[in-house]
Motif scaffolding. Structure first.
Motif, PDB file in Angstrom:
ATOM      1  N   ARG A 145       0.720  -1.078  -0.039  1.00  0.00           N
ATOM      2  CA  ARG A 145      -0.028  -0.236   0.122  1.00  0.00           C
ATOM      3  C   ARG A 145       0.908   1.289  -0.147  1.00  0.00           C
ATOM      4  O   ARG A 145       0.705   2.290  -0.864  1.00  0.00           O
ATOM      5  CB  ARG A 145      -0.841  -0.027   1.359  1.00  0.00           C
ATOM      6  CG  ARG A 145      -1.826  -1.143   1.416  1.00  0.00           C
ATOM      7  CD  ARG A 145      -2.886  -1.058   0.440  1.00  0.00           C
ATOM      8  NE  ARG A 145      -3.790  -2.138   0.914  1.00  0.00           N
ATOM      9  CZ  ARG A 145      -4.544  -2.990   0.058  1.00  0.00           C
ATOM     10  NH1 ARG A 145      -4.468  -2.873  -1.062  1.00  0.00           N
ATOM     11  NH2 ARG A 145      -5.335  -3.787   0.650  1.00  0.00           N
ATOM     12  N   ARG A 146       1.934   1.494   0.743  1.00  0.00           N
ATOM     13  CA  ARG A 146       2.485   2.529   1.084  1.00  0.00           C
ATOM     14  C   ARG A 146       3.398   3.218  -0.188  1.00  0.00           C
ATOM     15  O   ARG A 146       3.381   4.214  -0.096  1.00  0.00           O
ATOM     16  CB  ARG A 146       3.532   2.279   2.230  1.00  0.00           C
ATOM     17  CG  ARG A 146       2.736   2.043   3.565  1.00  0.00           C
ATOM     18  CD  ARG A 146       3.859   2.033   4.773  1.00  0.00           C
ATOM     19  NE  ARG A 146       4.703   0.993   4.705  1.00  0.00           N
ATOM     20  CZ  ARG A 146       5.802   0.735   5.458  1.00  0.00           C
ATOM     21  NH1 ARG A 146       5.865   1.706   6.453  1.00  0.00           N
ATOM     22  NH2 ARG A 146       6.856  -0.031   5.261  1.00  0.00           N
ATOM     23  N   VAL A 147       3.736   2.132  -0.873  1.00  0.00           N
ATOM     24  CA  VAL A 147       4.764   2.720  -2.050  1.00  0.00           C
ATOM     25  C   VAL A 147       3.769   3.343  -3.005  1.00  0.00           C
ATOM     26  O   VAL A 147       4.345   4.371  -3.780  1.00  0.00           O
ATOM     27  CB  VAL A 147       5.444   1.479  -2.631  1.00  0.00           C
ATOM     28  CG1 VAL A 147       4.538   0.209  -3.237  1.00  0.00           C
ATOM     29  CG2 VAL A 147       6.488   1.922  -3.602  1.00  0.00           C
ATOM     30  N   VAL A 266       3.261   4.925   8.842  1.00  0.00           N
ATOM     31  CA  VAL A 266       2.474   3.580   9.202  1.00  0.00           C
ATOM     32  C   VAL A 266       3.176   2.373   9.384  1.00  0.00           C
ATOM     33  O   VAL A 266       3.979   1.863   8.455  1.00  0.00           O
ATOM     34  CB  VAL A 266       1.352   3.577   8.020  1.00  0.00           C
ATOM     35  CG1 VAL A 266       0.449   2.269   8.351  1.00  0.00           C
ATOM     36  CG2 VAL A 266       0.601   4.982   7.827  1.00  0.00           C
ATOM     37  N   ARG A 267       2.870   1.644  10.357  1.00  0.00           N
ATOM     38  CA  ARG A 267       3.581   0.426  10.582  1.00  0.00           C
ATOM     39  C   ARG A 267       2.866  -0.767  10.406  1.00  0.00           C
ATOM     40  O   ARG A 267       3.687  -1.681   9.917  1.00  0.00           O
ATOM     41  CB  ARG A 267       3.762   0.340  12.256  1.00  0.00           C
ATOM     42  CG  ARG A 267       4.784   1.438  12.741  1.00  0.00           C
ATOM     43  CD  ARG A 267       4.663   1.642  14.198  1.00  0.00           C
ATOM     44  NE  ARG A 267       5.171   2.890  14.888  1.00  0.00           N
ATOM     45  CZ  ARG A 267       5.137   3.346  16.302  1.00  0.00           C
ATOM     46  NH1 ARG A 267       4.371   2.650  16.866  1.00  0.00           N
ATOM     47  NH2 ARG A 267       5.653   4.101  16.763  1.00  0.00           N
ATOM     48  N   SER A 268       1.669  -1.078  10.618  1.00  0.00           N
ATOM     49  CA  SER A 268       0.999  -1.984  10.285  1.00  0.00           C
ATOM     50  C   SER A 268       0.705  -2.672   8.589  1.00  0.00           C
ATOM     51  O   SER A 268       0.149  -3.683   8.411  1.00  0.00           O
ATOM     52  CB  SER A 268      -0.386  -2.127  11.057  1.00  0.00           C
ATOM     53  OG  SER A 268      -1.053  -1.282  10.525  1.00  0.00           O
ATOM     54  N   VAL A 269       0.871  -1.658   7.722  1.00  0.00           N
ATOM     55  CA  VAL A 269       0.931  -1.913   6.373  1.00  0.00           C
ATOM     56  C   VAL A 269       2.063  -1.676   5.693  1.00  0.00           C
ATOM     57  O   VAL A 269       3.008  -0.752   5.914  1.00  0.00           O
ATOM     58  CB  VAL A 269      -0.083  -0.641   5.933  1.00  0.00           C
ATOM     59  CG1 VAL A 269      -0.370  -1.029   4.498  1.00  0.00           C
ATOM     60  CG2 VAL A 269      -1.497  -0.875   6.612  1.00  0.00           C
ATOM     61  N   LYS A 270       2.343  -2.780   4.743  1.00  0.00           N
ATOM     62  CA  LYS A 270       3.398  -2.685   3.871  1.00  0.00           C
ATOM     63  C   LYS A 270       3.358  -1.937   2.820  1.00  0.00           C
ATOM     64  O   LYS A 270       2.292  -1.562   2.297  1.00  0.00           O
ATOM     65  CB  LYS A 270       3.924  -4.104   3.416  1.00  0.00           C
ATOM     66  CG  LYS A 270       4.093  -5.054   4.418  1.00  0.00           C
ATOM     67  CD  LYS A 270       4.258  -6.402   3.904  1.00  0.00           C
ATOM     68  CE  LYS A 270       4.840  -7.300   4.998  1.00  0.00           C
ATOM     69  NZ  LYS A 270       5.078  -8.955   4.307  1.00  0.00           N
TER      70      LYS A 270
END
Length: 270
Positions: A145-147, A266-270
């Protein structure tokens, strides 16, 4: 559907000078009525039977506590800020795009600013829809998600700076805004999935999503007045180089950059 609605609005704006005001409001009312009818009569709600009733009535204090509670969650708070700054940038550009066309851009073939604004937004939203459909599928496939959010914010920041800093060509503006649709599509395709991934409590999903939705509503109240004060004051200092607009463009780039950078918190989502 969000992008489709915006695209239809931009298309309507292209012909706004040839359409009276009242048919526009009638069309908006019909669109609202149709969407409400589809939701009310076409969506079957899932209800969970609960035998326990609340022990105490809902008070204003409890409502405020429920509003603040999800923002205490680390990941939810950063997802909220990520969307907030993306929308701050978007509503700043949309709110003053028409005036930018009037004061700065050399429009091609004597095109009116109203029509130019519609033509500029239409390809942005259409490309955003195409990019969003593909990137959403790719995000699910890669489990990332984050990228995508980072790439969307980075593209929007770079293109905004390049397009609105010193450019005065209408043709370049249209091409650049079309390319901005790539960045916008990358973000829009992920933002709703992202918040669902970080909801702190699934049993209070409606309340938490309502809080998250304020990250869309608050920029509509804040972005335009902030940009308006800057433009009004700095244009008086030097209108020949459109100083007010240039500073607002820089601020918009900061909004987009923060949106892309904050997602890494955000830590819980890659």
């Amino acid at each position: 559907m969000f992008l489709l609605g915006n695209a239809l609005g931009a298309l309507w704006n292209v012909f706004l000078t040839e359409i009276d005001v009242w048919p526009t409001y009638v069309a908006i009312a019909i669109a609202f009525a149709l969407c409400d009818a589809v939701t009310i009569f076409g969506v079957k709600e899932w209800t969970k039977i609960c035998h326990k009733r609340p022990t105490s009535p809902l008070t204003a204090k409890k409502a405020l506590i429920n509003f603040w509670r999800p923002l205490k969650d680390h990941d939810f708070r950063w997802v909220f800020l990520t969307r907030f700054f993306m929308q701050m940038g978007l509503f700043t550009i949309i709110g003053y795009l028409y005036y930018f066309m009037v004061d700065v851009i050399n429009l091609p073939k004597c095109m009116s600013p109203e029509r130019a604004t519609g033509f500029a937004l239409l390809p942005l939203l259409l490309v955003g829809g195409i990019t969003g459909g593909f990137s959403g599928w790719l995000s699910d496939r890669l489990k990332r998600r984050r990228v995508f959010v980072f790439a969307g914010g980075l593209i929007m920041a770079i293109l905004t700076g390049g397009l609105f800093s010193w450019n005065q060509s209408g043709y370049v503006e249209f091409v650049g805004l079309t390319m901005m649709g790539i960045g916008y599509g990358l973000y829009v395709s992920i933002d709703f999935a992202l918040v669902l991934d970080v909801l702190p409590d699934k049993s209070t999903m409606a309340n938490d999503i309502a809080v998250w939705h304020q990250s869309l509503l608050l920029p509509q109240f804040l972005a335009t007045p902030i940009a308006g004060v800057i433009i009004n004051n700095l244009q008086r200092v030097n209108c020949h180089i459109a100083l007010g607009y240039r500073v607002v463009v820089g601020l918009t780039c900061v909004y987009y950059a923060l949106s892309g950078l904050f997602i890494w918190k955000v830590r819980s989502v890659k």
